[in-house]
Design an enzyme around this catalytic site. Structure first.
Site, PDB file in Angstrom:
ATOM      1  CE  LYS A  76      17.747 -14.437   4.290  1.00 22.29           C
ATOM      2  NZ  LYS A  76      17.702 -13.746   3.000  1.00 22.29           N
ATOM      3  CE  LYS A 100       9.745  -8.497   9.386  1.00 18.92           C
ATOM      4  NZ  LYS A 100       9.172  -8.635   8.023  1.00 18.92           N
ATOM      5  CE  LYS A 112      13.821  -4.715   2.288  1.00 14.76           C
ATOM      6  NZ  LYS A 112      12.995  -5.765   2.908  1.00 14.76           N
ATOM      7  CB  THR A 196       4.284 -14.280   4.528  1.00 13.63           C
ATOM      8  OG1 THR A 196       5.626 -14.133   4.083  1.00 13.63           O
ATOM      9  CG2 THR A 196       3.847 -13.030   5.262  1.00 13.63           C
ATOM     10  CG  ASN A 233       2.213 -13.758  -2.692  1.00 16.21           C
ATOM     11  OD1 ASN A 233       1.756 -14.895  -2.610  1.00 16.21           O
ATOM     12  ND2 ASN A 233       3.403 -13.483  -3.170  1.00 16.21           N
ATOM     13  CB  SER A 360      14.547 -16.443   4.197  1.00 15.52           C
ATOM     14  OG  SER A 360      13.927 -15.961   3.043  1.00 15.52           O
TER      15      SER A 360
HETATM   16  P1  NAD Z   1       0.827  -8.269  -3.130  1.00 14.92           P
HETATM   17  O1  NAD Z   1       1.248  -7.221  -4.084  1.00 14.92           O
HETATM   18  O2  NAD Z   1       0.722  -9.681  -3.599  1.00 14.92           O
HETATM   19  O3  NAD Z   1      -0.603  -7.900  -2.496  1.00 14.92           O
HETATM   20  C1  NAD Z   1      -0.970  -6.628  -2.076  1.00 14.92           C
HETATM   21  C2  NAD Z   1      -2.490  -6.533  -2.207  1.00 14.92           C
HETATM   22  O4  NAD Z   1      -2.911  -5.301  -1.615  1.00 14.92           O
HETATM   23  C3  NAD Z   1      -3.004  -6.542  -3.635  1.00 14.92           C
HETATM   24  O5  NAD Z   1      -4.119  -7.392  -3.739  1.00 14.92           O
HETATM   25  C4  NAD Z   1      -3.462  -5.092  -3.865  1.00 14.92           C
HETATM   26  O6  NAD Z   1      -4.535  -5.005  -4.794  1.00 14.92           O
HETATM   27  C5  NAD Z   1      -3.906  -4.727  -2.479  1.00 14.92           C
HETATM   28  N1  NAD Z   1      -3.972  -3.290  -2.211  1.00 14.92           N
HETATM   29  C6  NAD Z   1      -3.154  -2.315  -2.659  1.00 14.92           C
HETATM   30  N2  NAD Z   1      -3.582  -1.115  -2.201  1.00 14.92           N
HETATM   31  C7  NAD Z   1      -4.680  -1.351  -1.461  1.00 14.92           C
HETATM   32  C8  NAD Z   1      -5.574  -0.542  -0.727  1.00 14.92           C
HETATM   33  N3  NAD Z   1      -5.403   0.773  -0.667  1.00 14.92           N
HETATM   34  N4  NAD Z   1      -6.609  -1.133  -0.063  1.00 14.92           N
HETATM   35  C9  NAD Z   1      -6.792  -2.463  -0.114  1.00 14.92           C
HETATM   36  N5  NAD Z   1      -5.971  -3.286  -0.804  1.00 14.92           N
HETATM   37  C10 NAD Z   1      -4.939  -2.749  -1.459  1.00 14.92           C
HETATM   38  O7  NAD Z   1       1.823  -8.148  -1.883  1.00 14.92           O
HETATM   39  P2  NAD Z   1       2.117  -9.212  -0.738  1.00 14.92           P
HETATM   40  O8  NAD Z   1       3.339  -9.967  -1.088  1.00 14.92           O
HETATM   41  O9  NAD Z   1       0.879  -9.942  -0.367  1.00 14.92           O
HETATM   42  O10 NAD Z   1       2.522  -8.209   0.443  1.00 14.92           O
HETATM   43  C11 NAD Z   1       1.550  -7.454   1.137  1.00 14.92           C
HETATM   44  C12 NAD Z   1       2.181  -6.832   2.367  1.00 14.92           C
HETATM   45  O11 NAD Z   1       2.722  -7.863   3.175  1.00 14.92           O
HETATM   46  C13 NAD Z   1       3.331  -5.872   2.083  1.00 14.92           C
HETATM   47  O12 NAD Z   1       3.352  -4.881   3.081  1.00 14.92           O
HETATM   48  C14 NAD Z   1       4.547  -6.755   2.257  1.00 14.92           C
HETATM   49  O13 NAD Z   1       5.705  -5.989   2.596  1.00 14.92           O
HETATM   50  C15 NAD Z   1       4.097  -7.620   3.406  1.00 14.92           C
HETATM   51  N6  NAD Z   1       4.867  -8.850   3.473  1.00 14.92           N
HETATM   52  C16 NAD Z   1       4.730  -9.794   2.498  1.00 14.92           C
HETATM   53  C17 NAD Z   1       5.512 -10.939   2.565  1.00 14.92           C
HETATM   54  C18 NAD Z   1       5.378 -12.020   1.544  1.00 14.92           C
HETATM   55  O14 NAD Z   1       6.044 -13.047   1.704  1.00 14.92           O
HETATM   56  N7  NAD Z   1       4.549 -11.891   0.549  1.00 14.92           N
HETATM   57  C19 NAD Z   1       6.419 -11.116   3.647  1.00 14.92           C
HETATM   58  C20 NAD Z   1       6.507 -10.140   4.639  1.00 14.92           C
HETATM   59  C21 NAD Z   1       5.711  -9.001   4.525  1.00 14.92           C
END
Ligand code: NAD
Length: 433
Positions: A76, A100, A112, A196, A233, A360
């Site tokens: 996965k 994980k 991946k 998440t 997000n 998932s």
């Molecule tokens: P996203 O793109 O929706 O949000 C990322 C946010 O970080 C944005 O608001 C961006 O402006 C901000 N950002 C970027 N650079 C920055 C900085 N230097 N300082 C402060 N803010 C900054 O992404 P997401 O889906 O929310 O994912 C964020 C993290 O969480 C990633 O590492 C992702 O791998 C991890 N993650 C997300 C999910 C998910 O379901 N969305 C699941 C597991 C892990």
């Protein structure tokens, strides 16, 4: 030197993950067979994807799919579309997914995939042709019982919809369990979009009172304070859940600015305005230097943006007693020791952001059974599982006197080892009869 140590001598494959795994292997009951099995990915596929562009020209894009280990079930892992994607990165992320899934007790191995592409340069039609072309290239390699992709950076539910459609066309059979993170009408699950943040919320709600009891966190009595780095997000959804639960979100940052209000930011308003303009509104708080956010004197620091935001360079400045790693890999391995010495408890990404992969799994299970769970049902199953695994990891950390990160890896490693050994280990075959 063990084989894993040999792998960890600076090659990019295991980078920080390798040293963390070694720390876990030292306190886990794990057979040598397991460590040997985990030394190399089970398969690495490299493909080229020809795409007809809107102007009539043809471009080929390099793509990859790595299945790292399938001991616990079908592999996965997400598909990333990004200009920096390369085989080493995909391999490392597949290795990470293996842990994980094992740590959360999901019946999956780790994989991946990725394509080296800047999606901002593609039209929507080109993006669709690329997504379908990627599935044409890897279709023999995936399947609901073999390898199950999902969205990752710059792929989303619509991309998963195209990929599912392409796979079903190739196989001439409707097989929704081949990808997760699909649109709900195509067999996606309720609760996936917020999984998440929901998962991270349950993990923090379970662990913060325990850490307070152990004297490792001293949250302000009624309203623990929080700083969120990355208001996207996952980060913004979590901020809202925490604010609704009585936490005081005193700082939030995105890539445009960092805001601070010691009396608490109006998170719902921030989310609404960010939704409209794409940026945090400057007037919603005092603007601070983004680097200051990491050093704020809060109860909980939530890195939810990018990897390597806390490093050996700034770990000394962290004043929060708890770091909740919502982003993947936000703490560089070389910062772990400093944080630990300073009494900062890190709730590791492998647990903190695992709500996404857990839902998932629920999606895949619904697809396999041909049923649909109500939103409340999904929410409750997620809550139960995140609380149970948080408690397991917390207990393991206490019993073995290790960090939560080491305990999380140890838990995953022991689950993989139990499955490897169930088919006979070296110790079994070499035992005197
Ligand atoms: P996203 O793109 O929706 O949000 C990322 C946010 O970080 C944005 O608001 C961006 O402006 C901000 N950002 C970027 N650079 C920055 C900085 N230097 N300082 C402060 N803010 C900054 O992404 P997401 O889906 O929310 O994912 C964020 C993290 O969480 C990633 O590492 C992702 O791998 C991890 N993650 C997300 C999910 C998910 O379901 N969305 C699941 C597991 C892990």
């Amino acid at each position: 030197m063990s084989d894993l140590q040999a792998q960890d001598r600076g090659d990019s494959l295991f980078d920080g993950t390798g040293s963390r795994l070694l720390a876990a292997a030292a306190v886990a009951q794990v057979s040598n067979d397991t460590l040997e099995r985990l030394r190399l990915p089970s398969s690495v596929l490299k493909v080229s994807i020809p795409v007809r562009m809107d102007d009539g020209s043809l471009r080929t894009f390099p793509g990859y799919r790595v299945r790292y280990d399938a001991t616990l079930g079908p592999t996965k892992g997400g598909i990333r579309f990004h200009p920096r994607v390369n085989v080493d990165e995909v391999q490392s992320l597949a290795f990470w997914m293996t842990f994980k899934c094992a740590t959360l007790d999901l019946p999956f191995g780790g994989a991946k995939g990725g394509v080296t592409v800047d999606t901002k340069e593609l039209s929507l039609h080109e993006l669709e042709r690329l997504s379908r072309g990627y599935i044409d290239a890897i279709a023999d390699f995936i399947g609901p019982d073999v390898d199950v992709p999902a969205p990752d950076m710059y792929t989303n539910s619509m991309v998963m919809g195209w990929m599912l459609d392409q796979f079903c066309t190739i196989r001439r059979s409707f097989m929704p369990g081949v990808v997760t993170g699909k649109p709900i009408p195509l067999g996606g699950s309720h609760g996936r979009e917020t999984a998440t943040a929901d998962g991270a919320f349950h993990v923090l709600s379970t662990l913060l009172p325990k850490l307070a009891e152990q004297g490792r966190a001293k949250p302000k009595e009624d309203r623990p304070t929080v700083a969120i780095q990355g208001f996207g997000n996952a980060g913004a959804q979590l901020a809202e859940l925490l604010a609704e639960d009585g936490y005081q979100v005193v700082a939030a940052a995105d890539s445009s600015r960092a805001l601070y209000d010691p009396d608490g930011l109006d998170v719902a308003r921030l989310r609404a305005q960010k939704g409209e303009t794409g940026e945090l509104p400057a007037e919603a708080g005092e603007e601070i230097d983004p680097d200051e956010l990491v050093a704020l004197d809060v109860d909980v620091l939530v890195p939810a943006a990018l990897e390597d935001m806390i490093t050996a360079d700034n770990a000394d400045s962290v004043k929060a007693s708890v770091v909740l790693e919502v982003a993947n890999g936000p703490t560089a391995a070389d910062a772990d020791e400093t944080l630990d010495e300073r009494g900062v408890t890190v709730i590791p990404d492998i647990l903190a952001n695992a709500g996404g992969v857990t839902v998932s799994y629920f999606e895949w299970a619904q697809n396999k059974a041909g049923i649909r769970w109500e939103a409340d049902d999904v929410r409750e199953r997620l809550r139960t599982r995140m609380i149970a695994e948080s408690e397991n990891i917390s207990n393991l950390a206490g019993d073995r006197d290790v960090t939560l990160r080491t305990a999380a890896y140890a838990q995953g490693l022991e689950r993989i080892s139990a499955a490897v050994d169930a088919t006979g280990s070296a110790e079994h075959y070499q035992r005197e009869r």
